[in-house]
Design a protein around this motif. Sequence first.
Motif, short mmCIF file in Angstrom:
data_model
loop_
_atom_site.label_atom_id
_atom_site.label_comp_id
_atom_site.label_asym_id
_atom_site.label_seq_id
_atom_site.Cartn_x
_atom_site.Cartn_y
_atom_site.Cartn_z
N TRP A 372 101.87 74.06 75.12
CA TRP A 372 101.25 74.85 76.18
C TRP A 372 99.98 75.49 75.61
N PRO A 373 98.82 75.28 76.25
CA PRO A 373 97.58 75.86 75.73
C PRO A 373 97.61 77.38 75.79
N THR A 374 96.79 78.01 75.00
CA THR A 374 96.66 79.46 75.07
C THR A 374 96.14 79.85 76.44
N TYR A 375 96.79 80.84 77.07
CA TYR A 375 96.35 81.32 78.38
C TYR A 375 95.57 82.60 78.22
N PRO A 382 95.43 76.64 82.57
CA PRO A 382 94.66 75.99 81.49
C PRO A 382 94.36 74.52 81.77
N GLU A 383 93.23 74.09 81.28
CA GLU A 383 92.89 72.67 81.32
C GLU A 383 93.83 71.94 80.37
N ILE A 384 94.46 70.89 80.87
CA ILE A 384 95.35 70.06 80.06
C ILE A 384 94.82 68.63 80.09
N GLU A 388 98.25 64.38 78.77
CA GLU A 388 99.32 65.33 78.52
C GLU A 388 99.82 66.00 79.79
N GLN A 389 99.22 65.66 80.95
CA GLN A 389 99.65 66.22 82.21
C GLN A 389 100.96 65.56 82.65
#
Length: 406
Positions: A372-375, A382-384, A388-389
């Motif tokens: 999970w990217p940093t929010y 976040p852009e994924i 990876e979506q």
Amino acid sequence: MGNTDVTGGLTRRDYLAGGGAVLGTAIVAGCSSDNGDPSETATANDGTAGTSPTTDGSYTASLSPVGEVEFDSVPENVFTMYNQYADMLVALGHGDAVNAMFVPEMAGPSMRHYYERLPGVSFDWEGLPNPYTNFTKEFFYGLDSDVHLLDPAWAIAQDNWDVSDIEELTDNVGPFFGNFYSGTHGDPQEPYSEDYRYYTLWELFGRVASVFQERERYEQLKAVHGELVETIQSNLPPAEERPTAVRVTLGDGQFWTYHLNRPGFWLADTRPLAANDAFGDETWDGLWGSVGYETMLEADPDVILHLWGMTPRYDMDSVRETLASHSVGRELSAVQNGRVYAHGMRYHGPIMNLFQIEMTAKQLYPDVFGEWPTYENGAHYPEIPAEEQLFDRDRVAEIITGGQGV
């Protein structure tokens, strides 16, 4: 894999006979200081049953507890209370019809965080009144809605409301078409209680889609959801290898606590992930409980999901700083390992559900579904990277904006 017992289509009587735990019916806790359905897959009762045209061009749609409702045309001015209904209308291409919404200054920006990742999808929430602050018949008359996406069983539980008020507004303004207690499998008041039916989030969405004559959009979005859940549940690790987790809201010296895997569409974003609920054996007197730092440390979950963390109500940097600076909070494994995550909204509809399931999968199982990217506080979802979506944004956007999907 995971929880696959589907209770959509059960009446309250059926559910109680099966020994299910009935939760209370309060509205919000941990929301100002401060969920659905096992896997949320469709059952034979897929949410479109009971829709039929009539000889004069009108049509009917049905929903418990209101029964069959006739419409002369697709509603263009629509009352919504909780945000799952506004999200449903956006998903069906009718977001412009919404004339009221619960806490729009919180929900609107939160919904926009998700819609920003769907090309061409938007929702104008600014200026919408909050019915929760003015829940009067005069307010309803002023809106003059074609339909009220509101559960009459919930409405009569409010101060100074009874069945006669529902009947008056139905006759003079527009019908009611909503189901609140499926969110928790809670206990509605008489006269609606005996045969009250519980729906999953996606069954309820199907019923609403029938009101707006949008079965095709509904079916396409339901397919996306089904594929997402199948992808996740077919890749879950064995139960003994799954993390322990809690869903909480940090209050003044305590944690408002919520279950992960109980019935009800309020948990439609956590139940498909089937994590080990650190407080799964607890039964609270209401929809939630509260625990102090010492009790949280005794449970010591691997992951803390902070409900409402992606809304304007909370600053996650401050939440993490509060935990890290507390003499007990800093001992929590989730704090030490950087696994305190901003989570979504409890009142979420189908679009939000797709994103929140993906979010939860990455927060709970990064080794399986990607990190999970940093929010960042106040930022959009976040852009994924596309690879990876867990669901196709373009496909969902095409369905909502009038394309046929792919």
